[in-house]
Structure formats: C-alpha cells, structure tokens
Design a protein around this motif. Sequence first.
Motif, short mmCIF file in Angstrom:
data_model
loop_
_atom_site.label_atom_id
_atom_site.label_comp_id
_atom_site.label_asym_id
_atom_site.label_seq_id
_atom_site.Cartn_x
_atom_site.Cartn_y
_atom_site.Cartn_z
N PHE A 24 0.81 -1.21 0.00
CA PHE A 24 0.00 0.00 0.00
C PHE A 24 0.84 1.27 0.00
CE2 PHE A 24 0.71 -1.63 4.21
CZ PHE A 24 1.25 -0.54 4.90
N ARG A 25 2.16 1.15 0.14
CA ARG A 25 3.00 2.33 0.27
C ARG A 25 3.23 3.05 -1.08
NH1 ARG A 25 6.55 2.83 4.71
NH2 ARG A 25 6.12 1.37 6.39
N GLY A 26 3.16 2.31 -2.20
CA GLY A 26 3.44 2.93 -3.47
C GLY A 26 4.90 3.22 -3.70
N GLU A 27 5.77 2.45 -3.05
CA GLU A 27 7.21 2.67 -3.16
C GLU A 27 7.93 1.56 -3.90
OE1 GLU A 27 8.64 3.07 0.78
OE2 GLU A 27 7.87 5.08 1.08
N ALA A 28 7.37 0.37 -3.93
CA ALA A 28 8.10 -0.80 -4.40
C ALA A 28 8.57 -0.65 -5.85
CB ALA A 28 7.25 -2.05 -4.24
N LEU A 29 7.65 -0.44 -6.78
CA LEU A 29 8.03 -0.40 -8.20
C LEU A 29 9.02 0.73 -8.52
CD1 LEU A 29 4.70 -1.34 -10.01
CD2 LEU A 29 6.78 -2.70 -9.82
N PRO A 30 8.79 1.95 -8.10
CA PRO A 30 9.79 2.99 -8.40
C PRO A 30 11.14 2.73 -7.70
CG PRO A 30 8.06 3.86 -6.98
CD PRO A 30 7.59 2.54 -7.47
N SER A 31 11.10 2.15 -6.51
CA SER A 31 12.36 1.85 -5.81
C SER A 31 13.13 0.77 -6.55
CB SER A 31 12.07 1.41 -4.37
OG SER A 31 11.47 2.45 -3.63
N ILE A 32 12.42 -0.27 -6.99
CA ILE A 32 13.07 -1.36 -7.72
C ILE A 32 13.61 -0.86 -9.05
CG2 ILE A 32 12.70 -3.60 -8.84
CD1 ILE A 32 10.53 -4.12 -6.68
N SER A 33 12.81 -0.04 -9.74
CA SER A 33 13.24 0.44 -11.05
C SER A 33 14.45 1.37 -10.96
CB SER A 33 12.09 1.16 -11.75
OG SER A 33 11.77 2.37 -11.08
N SER A 34 14.65 2.00 -9.80
CA SER A 34 15.78 2.92 -9.65
C SER A 34 17.10 2.19 -9.53
CB SER A 34 15.57 3.81 -8.42
OG SER A 34 15.70 3.06 -7.22
N VAL A 35 17.08 0.87 -9.25
CA VAL A 35 18.33 0.11 -9.10
C VAL A 35 18.36 -1.08 -10.05
CG1 VAL A 35 18.77 0.79 -6.71
CG2 VAL A 35 17.30 -1.18 -7.17
N SER A 36 17.58 -1.01 -11.13
CA SER A 36 17.54 -2.13 -12.08
C SER A 36 17.02 -1.61 -13.42
CB SER A 36 16.64 -3.25 -11.56
OG SER A 36 15.28 -2.81 -11.54
N ARG A 37 16.96 -2.52 -14.37
CA ARG A 37 16.30 -2.23 -15.65
C ARG A 37 14.96 -2.95 -15.62
NH1 ARG A 37 21.86 -2.91 -17.14
NH2 ARG A 37 22.68 -1.00 -18.10
N LEU A 38 13.89 -2.20 -15.45
CA LEU A 38 12.57 -2.79 -15.18
C LEU A 38 11.64 -2.58 -16.36
CD1 LEU A 38 10.56 -2.72 -11.92
CD2 LEU A 38 9.45 -1.93 -14.01
N THR A 39 10.92 -3.64 -16.71
CA THR A 39 9.87 -3.59 -17.73
C THR A 39 8.57 -4.07 -17.12
OG1 THR A 39 11.45 -4.00 -19.53
CG2 THR A 39 9.12 -4.44 -19.98
N LEU A 40 7.53 -3.30 -17.33
CA LEU A 40 6.21 -3.61 -16.79
C LEU A 40 5.25 -3.82 -17.95
CD1 LEU A 40 4.12 -3.77 -14.46
CD2 LEU A 40 3.96 -1.26 -14.59
N ILE A 41 4.58 -4.98 -18.00
CA ILE A 41 3.61 -5.30 -19.05
C ILE A 41 2.31 -5.69 -18.36
CG2 ILE A 41 3.14 -6.67 -21.12
CD1 ILE A 41 6.12 -7.46 -21.11
N SER A 42 1.18 -5.14 -18.80
CA SER A 42 -0.08 -5.46 -18.13
C SER A 42 -1.25 -5.31 -19.09
CB SER A 42 -0.27 -4.55 -16.92
OG SER A 42 -1.33 -5.02 -16.11
N ARG A 43 -2.28 -6.09 -18.80
CA ARG A 43 -3.49 -6.05 -19.64
C ARG A 43 -4.70 -6.31 -18.76
NH1 ARG A 43 -4.51 -9.88 -24.98
NH2 ARG A 43 -6.60 -9.10 -25.54
N ILE A 44 -5.73 -5.48 -18.91
CA ILE A 44 -6.98 -5.69 -18.20
C ILE A 44 -7.92 -6.52 -19.06
CG2 ILE A 44 -6.71 -3.56 -16.86
CD1 ILE A 44 -8.74 -2.27 -18.73
N ALA A 45 -9.00 -6.99 -18.48
CA ALA A 45 -9.89 -7.92 -19.18
C ALA A 45 -10.53 -7.31 -20.42
CB ALA A 45 -10.97 -8.40 -18.22
N GLN A 46 -10.88 -6.02 -20.36
CA GLN A 46 -11.61 -5.41 -21.47
C GLN A 46 -10.69 -4.89 -22.57
OE1 GLN A 46 -11.78 -4.40 -18.29
NE2 GLN A 46 -13.72 -5.31 -17.58
#
Length: 611
Positions: free
Chosen positions: A94-116
């Motif tokens: 719930f903090r909203g810190e994980a993804l930006p923190s991880i991306s700041s020390v790695s090369r991060l790719t995020l892929i996502s798709r919703i049902a519609q």
Amino acid sequence: MRVQILPVQLINQIAAGEVVERPSSVVKELVENCFDAGATSISIDIEQGGARRIRIRDDGCGIVKDDLPLALSRHATSKIASFEDLERVASMGFRGEALPSISSVSRLTLISRIAQADCAWRVSTDGTEQDFDLQPDPHPQGTTVDVRDLFYNTPARRKFLKTEKTEFAHIESLIQKMALSRFDIAFSLSHNQKEIFQLPLAMTEAEQQQRIAGICGSVFLDNSIKIDVASSGLQLTGWVGLPTFSRSQQDMQFFYVNGRLVRDKLIAHAVRQAFQDVLFNGRHPVFVLYLTLDPGLVDVNAHPAKLEVRFREGRLVHDFLFSALHRSLAEIRPTPHIVKIDPDSHRPFNAINPHKDLTPTDANNALIGRNGTYSAYSPIQSALPYQVEETIQAYAKLYAGTGVMAEQKPEQAMQQGFPPLGHAIAHLHNIYILAETCTGIVLVDAHAAHERVLYERMKIQAQQGTVPSQPLLLPIKFNVSLAEADITEQAAELFTDLGFEINRSGPETIVVRSVPALMNNTDMETLIRDVIADLAQHGLSLRMQDHGNHILATVACHSAVRAHRRLTIDEMNALLRDMERTENSGVCNHGRPTWVKLSTNDLDKFFLRGQ
C-alpha cells in the motif's frame, strides 16, 4: 551547503535501500502485488540468483494503460486513498514505493493487460519517472514485471550480495512461506530455466495438507495437531507440531496475520508461554498458524518491509493466542497412532534422540531403520475393538487417584476396548514400563510420566485453591544462607498457596511444618533447597502463577516415583490409565518424551519375519 530538493532517482534509490535489501526483497514486493491483483496463478522465473533477472507473471486484474506510468511513480497506489483506508489496510502492499524503488536500481519492464483491453501495454523505466514510452504487447490478461541487472547502477550494493546459490535459497524459502499463506493461488518457481517446483491450487483440506507436506515435510503433519479456535473477534487456525517434534532453531515457524507473514515479539512470547511446560530446554516449537482479526485492530504500517505489526489490543491478542495454543496442546492424549519417519524430509524428529534434529546419516544408523516408524501421542481417537483380559486395580499402591477408570467394574472396562497405552507386562530395569497394546508394545519412563501426572494434578488444585496440605509429625529444620532465608520469608505466601508451611526461625534457619499431601517419600530438605535456589536465580519479579507453576514442577519431580523403585503390575497399569487422561502426558515437565511405541510391523522387521 544550501538546502536543496534531491533528484527523483536519488530519492527512489534511498527508498530502495529500505525496500530492496536483496533479490528476495524484490520478489516479495512483486508477489504481494500479485496477491492484491486477485491472481490465481503466479509464475516466478529467476536467473543467477535474481541478480541477473527476476520475472514474475500473474493472471490478476491487470493495470489500466493510463495508470502504468503512475504505477512506476513514487507514492502512487490504487490500494489506499484516505487516512481511513490506512487505518484498515486489507491489502498486502500500500506504500506505493516498491516499483519505483526497484526500477531505480535495475532495468525494469512492466507489461499489463486488463480484461476489457484489446491488447496489453508495455513500459520500461530507469527510475527517473520520466519519458515513459507505452508500447502494445500481446501479453494475456494479467501483469508481468521483468527486473534485470539488479543493482547495476549501485555497484556498492551489488558487492553485498551473496553467492548465487545463497540468494536463490532466500528466494525459494520466501516463495514457500508465501505459498503457505495463499492456498487459493498456484505457484511455479524456476531457476536458470530449470523448474524447481509447481504448487497447484489447494482448495480442499487434503490439498492444503499436501502443500504443507511438500514445504514442511510430511513428518510435520504426522506430528502435529490441527487448530481452529475463535473468540472475541479473533480466529486462530493452522497446525502446531507436538512438543516432542521440536527444532534446535526457529526455522519452521510460520505465523500469518490476515494472510501476512510477520515476525512479532508479542506473538513469539505468547507461543513460548504456551509451550513452556512441555518443551525441552533449548528447543523451539514448529507451527504454521493463521491469525485473522479486524484489519482496524492491527497496524501493518510499522515496518518499511512490512515484516512487523502492532496490535491495538496487544493483551487481548496475547492472551487469546496463549489460551488457544495451551488448551490445544493440553487436550492431547495418548493413542495407538503410528507416525512415519522420513529422514529425507527437512531433518525431522529423531526417535532415537528426540532432542536432536534427525539427519539422513542418523536415520540410516538408527535401530528403527530408514523406513521405520515411531509413535507420538496425538489427539485421542476411539478405542480399538480388542477385548480386555484383566481389570485395572486401584491406585493405592502408587498414589491416590481421582479417575473413573480405576473404579470401573471388569465388564465396563471390557466394553471400552483395549486402552491406548495397553496393559503393563513388566518393569524393565526398575525404570521402564513395558506394556502390550493391540498393535505392538509401548515403553514408558515411569518417573517422567508420573512427574507429569502429579504436576498437572497439583496445577488444578492450585488454581482451585485446594492444594491438600499434610502436617509433618516432626518438623524439618535446616540452615541456609542469609540471602536464602530472606527469599524464603518473602515467598512465604506463595509457599502457603501451594500447600507448604515454611517459617523462618532464625537469621539463617528455616522450618518446614507442612507439605502438599501428594508428596510421599520425598527428600524434603533437598526439595526446599532446590526451590529456593530457583527463586534466587530467577528472582521474585515474575508473575505469581509463573512462580507457582515452577515450584509445582519441582515438587512433582521430587515426588514422582523414583527410578529403580520396583512397581507392581497394578501400579504400572494405574499409571498408564492416568496418563491417558492427563493433559500433556506425552512429555515430562522438562519436555522429555514419556513414552514411545513400536508396532508389530516394526518388530517383524527387526527379526526379518515375512521376508
């Protein structure tokens, strides 16, 4: 220097220092996001212990295209929107810190798709939270987070990583722990393109036990009891290992609060208290437990990595956990249940030396053999259909009994079937009771068993305020040190409540005038000296009940039938029947086993019968 605002990427890297300790920290944050997305299947692919690559894919609800850049921005989350939400956190992250923190020390790719959506969308980032370039992708519904080259831009952090094997071991252990919290999710884990394990959905109790057996070892389930207790809005479920199935380390203790794996001092203390009467010194209990309560009564925002929690009503939670575990352990009774020993499964309980973790070498050298069996006490079951050949006599020759079994007529005993601990045959070396059961034999340490029986009986009497006291015909007077005399005087009320009358008759002299009625043929001076020594060592600051139980345990040990004192058949049978009704009778007051069992199949193997 002038005060200045830090660059976004540096802020994220500072946050990463709290959130991203090692590759397993990344896995934890991302898998928790999968939980919150409603995933039913999670795939974790690891390369080079996570330093090279961590890819986690789920089939959850996915992220809306326009929200993908926000998901990679600091303090952006879909899980809370107000202070009231923070007061009742029901999600894992719930903090909203994980993804930006991880991306700041790695090369991060995020892929996502919703049902519609017609397609998925992919975005890559370097932690700057700028220049997000969204691209279409054929990814199915759900989300994939691909983390490459962890700590590539912070070489000092990378140097602190352990070997590939060690880092992956942390990841594997973490996924196993998380899999124990969510039976409604399937997990798969691979390392360097090699599948490590697949855990299917576990919706039924049998499937859940199969998952637990795969993670904790089948021997854990064979040596555990199921718990399901609810009170005052709290519910505790799960499995607790028997006291004799203990470990030298705290490596098989899994406790979940509303599905979140936590380490909490209050919880640990409650568990220790529940096991204090039955666990051998230096050993640790084994358990997989789930505490469920109103999210408003627990603060999960107490630790950056969310590993600790705070309870708003700590005393209520502590007392509930203690009571639930204590009563569940106390209700265990001896049965003819046979437990399989699997030496290849997480170094299980050692039947030859129950206070040493079993190794494969130990198992191969053990008398029971690699595929032998060992009997542990477990929740009482119905009596086996076997005819009783002789009735059980009264307890008079051993101690005054209060049970019903001794008062029954022979025909009543016949109708009840064969007792769980069988019928006594001999007193081996004047120490061990040999009893015959309908499925094999039982060996009982008479002193240890009698010690537990006396202790539990005296505890009940003390709680009811009815410890029978017996005046001594000749008071016992002996000298102690000045400090010991002071302790005895300070503890006079405690001694009185436990059936003693002990007075100080001089600066270094005490007199014993009355003792608990259950104490027979006891070296009273040695007993009192031992009790005073214990009080001197531990002090008088503990709760009165703790002191009382400790003294009662010492009294029971001194009062129990001594080794090398020959018992008759009637006395041995009386003790066996009392064990079957006594709480915690599988272990003595010091946590040592009181009995073991060998089946007829075991005996046949020893003598190669049928081969």
